[in-house]
Design a protein around this motif. Structure first.
Motif, PDB file in Angstrom:
ATOM      1  N   GLU A 108       0.819  -1.211   0.000  1.00  0.00           N
ATOM      2  CA  GLU A 108       0.000   0.000   0.000  1.00  0.00           C
ATOM      3  C   GLU A 108       0.855   1.264   0.000  1.00  0.00           C
ATOM      4  OE1 GLU A 108      -2.491  -0.581   3.401  1.00  0.00           O
ATOM      5  OE2 GLU A 108      -3.853  -1.923   2.322  1.00  0.00           O
ATOM      6  N   ALA A 109       1.978   1.252   0.709  1.00  0.00           N
ATOM      7  CA  ALA A 109       2.876   2.417   0.719  1.00  0.00           C
ATOM      8  C   ALA A 109       3.458   2.655  -0.673  1.00  0.00           C
ATOM      9  CB  ALA A 109       3.990   2.214   1.735  1.00  0.00           C
ATOM     10  N   ASN A 110       3.862   1.581  -1.341  1.00  0.00           N
ATOM     11  CA  ASN A 110       4.373   1.710  -2.704  1.00  0.00           C
ATOM     12  C   ASN A 110       3.282   2.175  -3.659  1.00  0.00           C
ATOM     13  OD1 ASN A 110       7.264   0.879  -2.964  1.00  0.00           O
ATOM     14  ND2 ASN A 110       6.499  -0.877  -1.835  1.00  0.00           N
ATOM     15  N   LEU A 111       2.065   1.702  -3.452  1.00  0.00           N
ATOM     16  CA  LEU A 111       0.947   2.116  -4.290  1.00  0.00           C
ATOM     17  C   LEU A 111       0.662   3.607  -4.115  1.00  0.00           C
ATOM     18  CD1 LEU A 111      -1.302   1.322  -6.254  1.00  0.00           C
ATOM     19  CD2 LEU A 111      -2.701   0.716  -4.270  1.00  0.00           C
ATOM     20  N   ARG A 112       0.707   4.089  -2.875  1.00  0.00           N
ATOM     21  CA  ARG A 112       0.501   5.525  -2.631  1.00  0.00           C
ATOM     22  C   ARG A 112       1.589   6.350  -3.321  1.00  0.00           C
ATOM     23  NH1 ARG A 112      -1.221   3.735   2.411  1.00  0.00           N
ATOM     24  NH2 ARG A 112       0.807   4.075   3.356  1.00  0.00           N
TER      25      ARG A 112
END
Length: 130
Positions: A108-112
């Protein structure tokens, strides 16, 4: 624009690595009750292109956890030895759930980061069109 594309590439490599990690975690959870199953573990490796570090990551070699298998007493089990024991798996569901949650949050952090970079790139193009 090159910085935007390299940032997108970095975020995408992180998402891919975390999704592969989550795949191994889910295999471990699915096989928690499989006799003789050894937990799969994998580490991340940095991608090197042309002798240069890129900052990208990939999932490294998958290893089998060498921790001792759980001995289970069940004299009626077809795999039981003369004493009534057989080897279970070495999967700890608490550890696997924690690993799954960590992989999910990292994904999720990479997606953000991917989404924010894409939005900044789009905003820059809008500014340049004016």
């Amino acid at each position: 624009m090159s910085d935007f594309s390299s940032t997108l590439s970095l975020a995408a490599s992180g998402m891919k690595a975390q999704s592969l990690r989550l795949r191994h975690v889910s295999e471990n959870i699915a096989n928690a009750d499989t006799p003789g199953y050894h937990r799969k573990t994998a580490s991340f490796e940095e991608v090197i292109e042309g002798g240069q570090k890129t900052g990208k990551v990939t999932l490294g070699k998958v290893d089998l956890d060498q921790k001792e298998l759980t001995r289970i007493y069940d004299p009626g089990h077809p795999l039981a030895d003369d004493n009534g024991y057989y080897d279970g798996s070495n999967v700890d569901l608490v550890v696997e759930i924690a690993d799954a949650r960590e992989a999910q949050r990292s994904y999720e952090a990479n997606l953000r980061m991917f989404d924010q970079t894409r939005q900044m790139s789009s905003d820059l193009l809008d500014i340049l069109r004016r």
